[in-house]
Every structure is written in structure tokens, then in C-alpha cells.
Design an enzyme around this catalytic site. Structure first.
Site, PDB file in Angstrom:
ATOM      1  N   MET A 231       0.824  -1.209   0.000  1.00 41.36           N
ATOM      2  CA  MET A 231       0.000   0.000   0.000  1.00 41.36           C
ATOM      3  C   MET A 231       0.863   1.266   0.000  1.00 41.36           C
ATOM      4  O   MET A 231       2.074   1.207   0.207  1.00 41.36           O
ATOM      5  CB  MET A 231      -0.927  -0.006   1.215  1.00 41.36           C
ATOM      6  CG  MET A 231      -1.905  -1.175   1.235  1.00 41.36           C
ATOM      7  SD  MET A 231      -2.939  -1.204   2.701  1.00 41.36           S
ATOM      8  CE  MET A 231      -3.987   0.236   2.409  1.00 41.36           C
ATOM      9  N   HIS A 232       0.215   2.400  -0.251  1.00 38.45           N
ATOM     10  CA  HIS A 232       0.748   3.752  -0.010  1.00 38.45           C
ATOM     11  C   HIS A 232       1.766   4.249  -1.020  1.00 38.45           C
ATOM     12  O   HIS A 232       2.048   5.443  -1.061  1.00 38.45           O
ATOM     13  CB  HIS A 232       1.376   3.872   1.385  1.00 38.45           C
ATOM     14  CG  HIS A 232       0.567   3.317   2.501  1.00 38.45           C
ATOM     15  ND1 HIS A 232      -0.760   3.618   2.686  1.00 38.45           N
ATOM     16  CD2 HIS A 232       0.903   2.472   3.519  1.00 38.45           C
ATOM     17  CE1 HIS A 232      -1.210   2.988   3.770  1.00 38.45           C
ATOM     18  NE2 HIS A 232      -0.223   2.286   4.274  1.00 38.45           N
TER      19      HIS A 232
ATOM     20  N   ASP B 253      -2.682  -5.102   0.441  1.00 41.52           N
ATOM     21  CA  ASP B 253      -2.176  -6.412   0.878  1.00 41.52           C
ATOM     22  C   ASP B 253      -2.883  -6.944   2.123  1.00 41.52           C
ATOM     23  O   ASP B 253      -3.228  -8.128   2.195  1.00 41.52           O
ATOM     24  CB  ASP B 253      -0.669  -6.370   1.084  1.00 41.52           C
ATOM     25  CG  ASP B 253      -0.184  -5.202   1.929  1.00 41.52           C
ATOM     26  OD1 ASP B 253      -1.009  -4.441   2.470  1.00 41.52           O
ATOM     27  OD2 ASP B 253       1.047  -5.048   2.060  1.00 41.52           O
TER      28      ASP B 253
END
Length: 485
Positions: A79-80, A236
Site C-alpha cells: 500500500m501507499h 495487501d
């Protein structure tokens, strides 16, 4: 047949799943991280794409007939990360990853620009999140920012390469700080605070919904009878939850991956950012979750393995199946800073209590316990946010170690479940989302829990001993902060 891909930090993993939800074939292609400066963490998006091609090519070599029958493909992933594209869809710079700490000052700037951020996004502004990274880019790389036409997360970039469409789903979008998490829509005010607009964002779908179809030339490369549907997918952790069947309020798990996650599924948007707990959308409609996140979990053991020049398996073997007492050494696992509960990118790790009798086994146990103590901090933060857990499953690479799970059970004071195929995680969950997108089946019919192999319960004597060690661990943070910040 359904295909799941996990675009991770250390590898791209692929699984091929049949109609009975049995894994037919798996493949994995490793990835490397670039750290151009202290606290920086980057990857080249082209590496994800080449690893994706290699992983699916490997599935074709293993099970060509099964791959030809794939109806749906799902993506999960780290992520991110900020993937910046120009107006032609070309990558402008290496992706800035989830464990990159450069945008710490920009977090405060974002919160000052948008005072309603915590209420809207459900989270504090952490440097690892996407939005502060874009403020950093505008400040330090203005020519790159000026050319940025789209911002994608890692798995959405791979989805774009697979389909030609730019699409994101709710769980991953929740980690950008641009999503109104309660409304499950982009926040115009949050985007404006980073000098962006909806035009810079991909369109949004639910994780179990269809997002497009694989390009015909790629379907032909892999011998697929028809271009499969691409599902919205999941971040995830949300994909791991789908794989575990953790889609109902009260479901919980511990993820011992590169980073660590303590997850609790909720049936409502329940933010409490003051405790550094994340409140995100789930990957299935009308469900949310809370998470405590630590930045170094299995990666702490990986670091210790590299330093000691001994494989993780050989480090763990002498420890047995369960601890008899806490290690005399305390390890603080802040190798990349820490998120829950400290939100501190500058803090760094340490061994405390070394003496002439300290052995490698003592230090290995301390590494496992330090990660467990960090999870206890997460549990305390969840409790402060009003969430109380009764038990949890354990997933991720660290779940192979019964000793580690026993340490965790005693530190957390919770029964922990070892499950069948605890390492398949995100890619398996992505395959389930692919199935729902392709067939329209309901999440409750597909997201069934795995078989539990064993439940490890805390021992009252050890639980008390670990509570005392955790109090020491907790007290060390302020002292260490004074040294490393």
C-alpha cells in the site's frame, strides 16, 4: 480458474486457484528495494511489471491448461506507494514506498492545510501514506510534480499495464489520505490540500467488482481462452483478510510479513486516529476495518539473519516450539522507524541488556519478542479505540514459526490460531476477489475461513512474565528517542 497476484515489497507472488478454491500452481519473482538516502525507500515500477510477467509466465510453464481457463484476475499489493505518471502514462520517477520516511515534515503541513483530515480520512498523516509524499515531491522536485497527470498505487499501476485502464479500489485508496473513508469516495478537500484534484486520481470501484479486462495480447501470451476480468482487488492486508474469510465484524488476525499488522474487521467506519490506529475500508462493500501497524516484523528477523550470517530457519531451530521464559535481552524493532503507536520515522532499533553470556539464541529470541512487544502496543491502541479481540489467526512468512506464535500468544494474552496455508495471504485473497468479479458470487459464499491447525493459548505464568518485560520495553522508547532522534 482464477488468478491472484500480490505485488509485494520483496516479491511478486502469483497463485492459480480452481473452482474448489484449491491452489493449483504458485510462482514468485523477487524484487529489490533502493535506499538512495537514509530513510528513503524506492522501487522502479517497471520492476513490478517485469516480475508480474515472469510470475505468470512461470504459471503457464507449470499449468498451461489451467491458466488457459482463467476467468478472472485479482491484484493485491503493498500500500501507499506513489507512482507518478505523465499525460502519456509514462513513469516520471521511482515509486516512493510505504516504508519511506522522508515526508515527515509534510505530514504536519498537510494537517495544517486540511484540519478535517483526521475525521475525513480516519487516520493521522503518516509519512508512509501517499498524500504527504506528493507535498514532498512538489517541494523538492517541482518539475516532476508539474508533469504529474496521474498518481497510482503500486497494484493499480500493474492493473494499468494489464488492462490499459487506471482503476483503484477502496481498501488501498484508504491509505492515501485522499479518500473520504466513511463515504467511500475521493475527498475533493483532501486532494486540494496537496494541490491535486480528482483528475489526478484513478476511478474507484469496490474490490470485488470488475475493473476491466486483460489486454488481448497478454491473454494470448498466456494462452488464455478469453481475456479475463480484472477485479478491483485489495491492499495487501485487506487481501489477506479476504483470503482468511475475515469479512465480518469481530474477525481478527496478526500478519507477520515484512511489516506487521494487527487487524480487526468492523461493520462501520470507526476512526480513532489519536491512538495511531488506522481506520480503512475493507475490499468488500459496506465493511471497514481497524489496524495497528508496525514497520518491521519478519523483516526484523531477516535483518538479524543477514547480520549474523545464519539463515532464518537455522536461527529459529534451536529455540524449539515454545518459550520457557522471556529472553534476558530486549530488542526494539524500530529498524525503519515506527507507526503504531509512535508515528516516529526517526526512531531506530537497539539491543538492550547484552553481557558476556549473551548467545546468538538469546538475541534471536529477543528479536522475536521485540516484534511481539510492538504488536502489544498495537493491541493496546486498538483497545483504546474501543476494539476488544477474543482471538486471532496468524498469517505471513513468520507464521511458519510455532515458537514465534507462542511468544505472541503470551505477549498479547490472546489465543492465536495456526492455520492451513498461512503464507498464501494476499495472492489467494486476490484470486477470491477475481472470482467474485467474474461470477458475481457473494463475499459470504466465497470468503470462507481456512482450516485451523492448532490454537496456541497463553500460559498465565509466561503471560505475567512477558507483561513485566513489555513494561520495560515500553519504558525504553523515550530513552532511545533521545539518542536517535
Amino acid at each position: 480458474m482464477f488468478l491472484g497476484l500480490d505485488i509485494g515489497t520483496s516479491a511478486v507472488k502469483a497463485v492459480l486457484v480452481d473452482g474448489n478454491q484449491s491452489v493449483i500452481a504458485t510462482a514468485e519473482t523477487p524484487l529489490a528495494i533502493s535506499r538512495p538516502q537514509p530513510g528513503f525507500s524506492e522501487q522502479n515500477p517497471e520492476d513490478w511489471w517485469q516480475a508480474t510477467l515472469a510470475s505468470i509466465d512461470a504459471l503457464k510453464a507449470q499449468a498451461p491448461a489451467a491458466l488457459s481457463a482463467v476467468q478472472g484476475l485479482g491484484l493485491s499489493g503493498q500500500m501507499h506507494g506513489a507512482v507518478l505518471l505523465d499525460k502519456n502514462g509514462a513513469v516520471l520517477r521511482p515509486a516512493i514506498l510505504w516504508n519511506d520516511g522522508r515526508a515527515f515534515a509534510e505530514c504536519r503541513e498537510l494537517e495544517e492545510r486540511f484540519p478535517a483530515l483526521h475525521r475525513t480520512a480516519g487516520n493521522l498523516a503518516f509519512p508512509g501514506f501517499t498524500a504527504p509524499k506528493l507535498i514532498w515531491v512538489k517541494k523538492h522536485e517541482p518539475e516532476i510534480f508539474a508533469r504529474t497527470a496521474k498518481v497510482l498505487l503500486p497494484k493499480a499501476y500493474v492493473g494499468y499495464r494489464l488492462t490499459g485502464e487506471m482503476v483503484e479500489e477502496m481498501s488501498d485508496a484508504s491509505g492515501t489520505l485522499w479518500l473520504d473513508v466513511g463515504a467511500r469516495d475521493w475527498s475533493d478537500a483532501a486532494l486540494a490540500a496537496t494541490d491535486l484534484s480528482r483528475a489526478h486520481m484513478p476511478r474507484l470501484v469496490e474490490g470485488s467488482a470488475a475493473a476491466g479486462r486483460i489486454k488481448p495480447e497478454l491473454a494470448a501470451r498466456w494462452g488464455m481462452a478469453r481475456p479475463p476480468v480484472l477485479a478491483g482487488g485489495a491492499g495487501d492486508n485487506a487481501a489477506g483478510a479476504v483470503g482468511l474469510g475475515a469479512i465480518k465484524a469481530g474477525n481478527a488476525f496478526v500478519s507477520l510479513g515484512t511489516s506487521g499488522v494487527l487487524w480487526a474487521t468492523t461493520d462501520r467506519y470507526a476512526p480513532n486516529p489519536e491512538s495511531s490506529v488506522h481506520a480503512f475500508c475493507h475490499a468488500v462493500p459496506n465493511i471497514w476495518h481497524q489496524m495497528g501497524v508496525i514497520l518491521s516484523a519478519a523483516s526484523a528477523l531477516g535483518w538479524w539473519s543477514e547480520v549474523s550470517k545464519v539463515s532464518p530457519g537455522d536461527l529459529l531451530a534451536p529455540l524449539g516450539d515454545a518459550p520457557s521464559a522471556p529472553s534476558r535481552v530486549t530488542f526494539l524493532p524500530y529498524l525503519s522507524g515506527e507507526r503504531t503507536p509512535h508515528n516516529d520515522t526517526a526512531i531506530r532499533g537497539a539491543f538492550i541488556g547484552l553481557d558476556h553470556d549473551t548467545s546468538r539464541e538469546t538475541m534471536t529470541q529477543a528479536v522475536l519478542e521485540g516484534v511481539a512487544f510492538a504488536f502489544k502496543d498495537c493491541l493496546d491502541a486498538l483497545v483504546a479505540a474501543g476494539t476488544h479481540l477474543e482471538q486471532a489467526d496468524v498469517i505471513g512468512g513468520g507464521s511458519r514459526s510455532r515458537f514465534w506464535i507462542a511468544v505472541l500468544a503470551n505477549v498479547l494474552g490472546l489465543p492465536l490460531n495456526r492455520i492451513e496455508d498461512g503464507e498464501r495471504g494476499g495472492a489467494f485473497g486476490a484470486a477470491r476477489l477475481a472470482r467474485m468479479a467474474a461470477t458475481g458470487e457473494a463475499p459470504g459464499d466465497i470468503c470462507l475461513p481456512p482450516r485451523r491447525i492448532e490454537t496456541i493459548r497463553p500460559d498465565p505464568v509466561l503471560q505475567q512474565a512477558y507483561a513485566e518485560r513489555h513494561a520495560l520495553y515500553r519504558a525504553l522508547y523515550p530513552a532511545l528517542k533521545g539518542v536517535t532522534s
